[in-house]
Scaffold this active site. Structure first.
Site, short mmCIF file in Angstrom:
data_model
loop_
_atom_site.label_atom_id
_atom_site.label_comp_id
_atom_site.label_asym_id
_atom_site.label_seq_id
_atom_site.Cartn_x
_atom_site.Cartn_y
_atom_site.Cartn_z
N HIS A 110 0.84 -1.20 0.00
CA HIS A 110 0.00 0.00 0.00
C HIS A 110 0.88 1.26 0.00
O HIS A 110 2.05 1.20 0.41
CB HIS A 110 -0.86 0.05 1.27
CG HIS A 110 -1.96 -0.97 1.32
ND1 HIS A 110 -2.09 -1.87 2.35
CD2 HIS A 110 -3.00 -1.21 0.48
CE1 HIS A 110 -3.17 -2.62 2.14
NE2 HIS A 110 -3.73 -2.25 1.02
N CYS A 128 -3.08 0.46 9.92
CA CYS A 128 -4.25 -0.29 9.42
C CYS A 128 -5.09 -0.90 10.53
O CYS A 128 -6.18 -1.39 10.28
CB CYS A 128 -3.85 -1.33 8.40
SG CYS A 128 -2.62 -2.46 8.96
#
Ligand code: CIR
Length: 256
Positions: free
Chosen positions: A164, A251
C-alpha cells in the site's frame, strides 16, 4: 488534526488464514490479541475513545480495519478493498459508521480502494494506485473527496514492492513525511520534507501521528532515534504478529 475517536476490530481466531506475503510464518493468535489490546490502550492514552467491532471469523483480515473506510469530520467514505476475500468486511463497518455520520459515500464495483493506499496530508489526500487500488476506484475516490471539499492527487506505486502507499510513507505533520526507500520519488512528494527510513527498518515506515505522539512499531531503533532527534514524542507499539500478516500500525484503526 486532533483525534478523539477510533474504530477497531480485534483479530479473529482464524487470523492466520488472512492474506500474507511476508514469509514470516503464522501469527500467534493469543499474542496478536494481546498486541491489539496494547495498541488500543496506546490510542486511549492519546485521548481517543475506542469503539470496538466484534471479531469476525468470516474475514480473517478484518482487524486491518483502516482498509475499509475513510473518515473525516464532515463525512465518511466506505471503500471497496481490492482483495476479493476482504470486500465483505465493509458492510459491518458501514453499519457502525451510519450511526456516526449522516451520510456514508461508497466506492462502487469494479472500482477498488484500500484505505492503506490513502494518506491525508492536511486536508489533501494522496491516493496510491497499487495492486489493491485500481484506477477506477482512485478516480471515484477523488470525486467523492472533491464533494467533501478535499483535494487529492493520485500516486502510482505499481511496480514498487509496496503493498500500500502507506506501507512506504507516513505523514507526520509540519510538512514532514517518513518515507522508505521502496517509495517511488514521485513529484507529488517534492513539496515535503522527507525523513528517509533506513532500509533494514522499512517496515517501520508505516507509523502514525496521533495527537501529540507518533506510534512507531517496536524494535526499529534507528527510525525511533531519528524521530526523537526531531522532538517527536515516540511511542513504540509491538506489532510482531501483525507484521507476519503484512499489516502495519495505521491499518489497525480508523481514527477520527
Ligand atoms: C492484506 O493483505 O490485505 C492484509 N493481510 C494486510 C492489510 C494491511 N493493511 C494496511 O496496511 N493498510
Amino acid at each position: 488534526m486532533q483525534y478523539t475517536r477510533a474504530l477497531v476490530r480485534p483479530p479473529s481466531s482464524n487470523f492466520a488464514e488472512g492474506l500474507t506475503s511476508s514469509g514470516e510464518g503464522p501469527p500467534d493468535i493469543a499474542r496478536a490479541i494481546e498486541e491489539h489490546r496494547a495498541y488500543c490502550r496506546v490510542l486511549e492514552e492519546c485521548g481517543l475513545e475506542i469503539t470496538e467491532l466484534p471479531a469476525d471469523p468470516r474475514h480473517p483480515d478484518g482487524c486491518f480495519i483502516e482498509d475499509t473506510a475513510i473518515l473525516m469530520e464532515h463525512g465518511a467514505i466506505a471503500l471497496r478493498p481490492g482483495a476479493p476475500s476482504r470486500v465483505g468486511e465493509v458492510a459491518s463497518v458501514m453499519q457502525a459508521l451510519r450511526s456516526q455520520f449522516q451520510e456514508v459515500a461508497q466506492i462502487f464495483a469494479p472500482g477498488t480502494v484500500d484505505g492503506g493506499d490513502v494518506c491525508e496530508v492536511d486536508g489533501h489526500f494522496l491516493i496510491g494506485l497499487s495492486s489493491r487500488t485500481n484506477e477506477l476506484g482512485a478516480r471515484q475516490l477523488a470525486r467523492l473527496l472533491g464533494d467533501l471539499q478535499c483535494t487529492s492527487s493520485i500516486v502510482d506505486i505499481r511496480g514498487s514492492r509496496l503493498l500500500h502507499l502507506k506501507t512506504g510513507l507516513s505523514y507526520l505533520g509540519n510538512s514532514c513525511m517518513v518515507v522508505s526507500e521502496d517509495m517511488p520519488r514521485v513529484p507529488e512528494l517534492s513539496q515535503y520534507e522527507l525523513i528517509p527510513v533506513p532500509a533494514e527498518e522499512r517496515y517501520a515506515a508505516n507509523c502514525v501521528l496521533v495527537n501529540d505522539r507518533v506510534l512507531v512499531a517496536a524494535g526499529y531503533p534507528m527510525l525511533a532515534g531519528l524521530l526523537k532527534a526531531r522532538r517527536y514524542n515516540v511511542v513504540p507499539v509491538e506489532m510482531s504478529e501483525f507484521r507476519k500478516m503484512d499489516g502495519g500500525l495505521s491499518c489497525l484503526s480508523l481514527r477520527l
